[in-house]
Scaffold this active site. Structure first.
Site, PDB file in Angstrom:
ATOM      1  N   CYS A   1       0.830  -1.207   0.000  1.00 28.58           N
ATOM      2  CA  CYS A   1       0.000   0.000   0.000  1.00 28.58           C
ATOM      3  C   CYS A   1       0.868   1.262   0.000  1.00 28.58           C
ATOM      4  CB  CYS A   1      -0.927  -0.006   1.214  1.00 28.58           C
ATOM      5  SG  CYS A   1      -1.881   1.524   1.371  1.00 28.58           S
TER       6      CYS A   1
ATOM      7  N   CYS B   1       0.262   3.708   3.310  1.00 29.14           N
ATOM      8  CA  CYS B   1       0.686   3.345   4.661  1.00 29.14           C
ATOM      9  C   CYS B   1       1.994   4.099   4.966  1.00 29.14           C
ATOM     10  CB  CYS B   1       0.918   1.834   4.749  1.00 29.14           C
ATOM     11  SG  CYS B   1      -0.591   0.876   5.060  1.00 29.14           S
TER      12      CYS B   1
ATOM     13  N   HIS C   1      -4.375   1.108   8.068  1.00 29.99           N
ATOM     14  CA  HIS C   1      -4.792   0.660   6.730  1.00 29.99           C
ATOM     15  C   HIS C   1      -6.225   0.124   6.706  1.00 29.99           C
ATOM     16  CE1 HIS C   1      -4.038  -0.990   2.666  1.00 29.99           C
ATOM     17  NE2 HIS C   1      -4.782  -2.013   3.069  1.00 29.99           N
TER      18      HIS C   1
ATOM     19  N   ASN D   1     -14.310   9.088  -2.305  1.00 31.05           N
ATOM     20  CA  ASN D   1     -14.982   7.953  -2.927  1.00 31.05           C
ATOM     21  C   ASN D   1     -14.565   6.739  -2.137  1.00 31.05           C
ATOM     22  OD1 ASN D   1     -16.196   9.369  -5.001  1.00 31.05           O
ATOM     23  ND2 ASN D   1     -14.472   9.091  -6.397  1.00 31.05           N
TER      24      ASN D   1
ATOM     25  N   HIS E   1      -8.739   7.144   2.701  1.00 31.77           N
ATOM     26  CA  HIS E   1      -8.253   8.415   2.165  1.00 31.77           C
ATOM     27  C   HIS E   1      -9.326   9.096   1.346  1.00 31.77           C
ATOM     28  CE1 HIS E   1      -7.836   5.990  -1.470  1.00 31.77           C
ATOM     29  NE2 HIS E   1      -7.640   7.098  -2.160  1.00 31.77           N
TER      30      HIS E   1
HETATM   31 ZN   LIG Z   1      -2.350   1.358   3.646  1.00 34.82          ZN
END
Ligand SMILES: [Zn+2]
Length: 269
Positions: free
Chosen positions: A70, A73, A134, A174, A187
């Protein structure tokens, strides 16, 4: 709120938002700079008259990577992500694959037809990470963390609205693969547009037309009417009212109205 402005290796801006305290952000981005080929352009839809952003370089962005890869992160255990710090509260940075950019905004070659009008895709796209966790979501945030996200939205709206050529700043989230989200990390995004988006333009025109016809404020009259009707109210607070709009378009749709008349997010305090 404590704000720390830094720069990533490729020159993009990254801003940490921390609660007041002793948080010091001095981690630098160890990655080699890889300037992306960013050439967003605007095209005028000859049928509807709306500006449309075309950003072919976004096809190269990460598509639903495994959790271990990711990019939102924090940087930990030798792995460098978009956020150099080992942890963060709220962080905002310029999107590596922006739909609008202050640098390198492109434009299609001139067309012989006046129907094919283009402009450079000048503007800015930012990513807002709500938490370093996360697996969380906005709904999991504590009240103080949600307030920090609001502080970040308000600060970014002020900063981006001041950029040359920006006509509208829009903070949004979104959520879910169903709507096309490619990164599950909690996010949102902020777009600074060089034009007024069609829906906002229409709302402003409606309010102006209502004012000319009745001499009154459309938002205030609508809020008063919903509070009198009561059937669609979700929440009535001291400063805000939330309701399902009379002509809702979505299975889940709630609109929030402040009781005080304000022009924009920063004016809310
Ligand atoms: Zn993440």
């Amino acid at each position: 709120m404590r704000k720390t402005v830094t720069e990533l290796a490729d020159g993009r801006e990254l801003v940490y938002y921390d609660p007041d305290g002793d948080e010091v952000r001095d981690a630098t981005d160890p990655r080699p700079p890889e300037p992306a080929a960013v050439r967003p352009e605007l095209r005028l839809d000859p049928v509807l008259g709306d500006w449309v952003t075309v950003a072919a370089h976004r096809q190269g962005r990460p598509y639903r990577p495994p959790a271990g890869d990711c990019p939102l992160c924090p940087s930990r255990g030798g792995r460098s992500t978009e956020i150099p710090a080992a942890d963060y509260h709220v962080v905002v940075f310029e999107n590596r694959f922006p739909s609008l950019s202050t640098q390198g905004a492109g434009r299609a070659p001139d067309s012989p037809s006046p129907l094919f009008r283009t402009e450079p895709g000048t503007g800015r796209c930012e990513v807002v990470c709500f938490t370093s966790d996360h697996d969380a979501s906005f709904a999991d945030l504590s009240e103080s963390r949600a307030a920090l996200v609001l502080d970040a939205w308000i600060d970014r709206t002020t900063e981006l609205a001041a950029l040359p050529g920006v006509r509208q700043v829009y903070c949004f989230e979104n959520r879910g693969a169903e709507i096309g989200v490619t990164l599950p990390h909690p996010h949102g995004q902020i777009y600074a547009y060089p034009f007024l988006t069609p829906r906002t333009g229409k709302m402003i025109a409606r309010a102006a037309e209502y004012r000319a016809r009745t001499g009154r404020n459309l938002a205030e009259d609508l809020l008063a009417a919903e509070r009198l009707d009561r059937r669609r109210l979700v929440l009535t607070g001291t400063h805000w009212t939330a309701f399902v709009p009379f002509a809702a378009r979505w299975p889940y749709e709630v609109h929030l109205y402040p009781h005080r008349r304000v022009p924009d997010l920063p004016a809310l305090g």
